[in-house]
Structure formats: C-alpha cells, structure tokens
Design a protein around this motif. Sequence first.
Motif, PDB file in Angstrom:
ATOM      1  N   SER A 239       0.813  -1.210   0.000  1.00  0.00           N
ATOM      2  CA  SER A 239       0.000   0.000   0.000  1.00  0.00           C
ATOM      3  C   SER A 239       0.850   1.265   0.000  1.00  0.00           C
TER       4      SER A 239
ATOM      5  N   ASN B 245      -0.638   3.801   1.377  1.00  0.00           N
ATOM      6  CA  ASN B 245      -1.310   4.448   2.504  1.00  0.00           C
ATOM      7  C   ASN B 245      -0.862   3.816   3.818  1.00  0.00           C
TER       8      ASN B 245
ATOM      9  N   THR C  29       3.776  11.040   1.624  1.00  0.00           N
ATOM     10  CA  THR C  29       2.838   9.957   1.913  1.00  0.00           C
ATOM     11  C   THR C  29       2.564   9.777   3.400  1.00  0.00           C
TER      12      THR C  29
END
Length: 231
Positions: A29, A31, A59
Amino acid sequence: MVGIVDYNAGNIKSVERALGFLKAEYVLSKNPADLEKCDRLIFPGVGEAKYAMEQLKLTGFDSFLRDWAKASKPLMGICLGSQIIFEHSEEGDVDCLGLLKGNIRHFESVWKEIPVSEHGNDKSLEHGNDNTLSLSGLTRQSLKVPHIGWNNLEYANGSSPLFNGVDAKSDFYFVHSYLIQPSDQSIVKAWANYGCKVPACVSQGSITAFQFHPEKSGRAGLKILENFIKC
C-alpha cells in the motif's frame, strides 16, 4: 501479515514475486493506514535518497516508520531502504529517518579515507579480517561504481537470525553507489568486500536491513525472507 511500503521509490514487483513464491500473506500500500495491522514490514527501495525522503514525507510514511520502529515491530530494509533508515545521506545531502545512528556515503568518499596497499587493496583486508571475500586479487582501481553484481559475505558480530539456514559463503545481488557507515560497528552482522568492507547487513533491536537484494538473490535470499516472515 507482511506489509510492503510503497512510496514510489521501491523495488516492489520483485519483492511481491518473492513473497508470492513463499506463499506469504502480504499487503502492499501507498497508505500507511493500510499497514497498521501488519505484524512485520518490508521497506524496499531503489533510486535516489533525496527523492525517496520527499516521497516518504508526502505519503506520511516518514512518521509511520518512526512510530513503527519505536513500537519495536519487525522491520526489514532493502537496498535504499537499508540506507535511509540512518541519519543522513551524502546522496542529495539529505537528512533521513534516523531510525539508526550513522550516515550514508559514496564509495569514492569512503575509499579516499582508507589507505591501500601496493597492490591497490584496502590494507584492512590484507590481514585476513574478512578473508578478502569474493574479490581476492581485484584492486580498487579495477572496481566500478555503482557496485553491481554478486558478492559473498563474511558474517560478523554473531550474524543475524535471518541468516539461519543460509550458507556463510552464499552469493547475494548488490546494486548501489552509496554504502552504510553506522556509528556503532557492532550492529553490522555481515560484510562484503568491494574496495573496502561494505556493511551488507545491519541489525539493531527489531530492525534488520540488507544492502543487497534478498528478493533477487536466489535460494539464499528467499531463505532470508522466509526467516523474516516466520520471526
């Protein structure tokens, strides 16, 4: 569950293929929230340190990785991911994550500070400190940067449990122009020889990092990943 940090600077596909071969469950990911429930984390990376740090900040992975390390959860760094866990890199003159103490320096920068013998080799290698490893007979002048190719290792300081079942003279695949220079040499668990002693594996607490690519290093590399999955 293994989490893979995707921050637009990672050798993601090769890591995914290796974990798939091992039939490991993993989450990839961009995230950080998606990786919070994982119990171990792989932090890969290729490319340039300054760009990588910019991506980590964009991020939110910079603070996520710091919190992960503070919680003493297992973390594996690979290649660039093994470098930017330290404090500062000469590549782009950038401050890094600071999970471990030390700096990242270019080969030429390190070589200039190490005297060589009349044969062109690092003098510290003459006395059998690391058995000159796989590059016996090669002079520093004959070596190219980046360091690309296969090298065997010399274990140090008790090695790491992630090398369990790995032959001490196995070859591993390296691609890098910069090398780890830890403040505490006791965290180095394996060395390679490339014109100087190159920290190939460092480990402290829950963090273990590899300058080489275990996911591209055949059976020996897969065994390291398997050990990490099971640790």
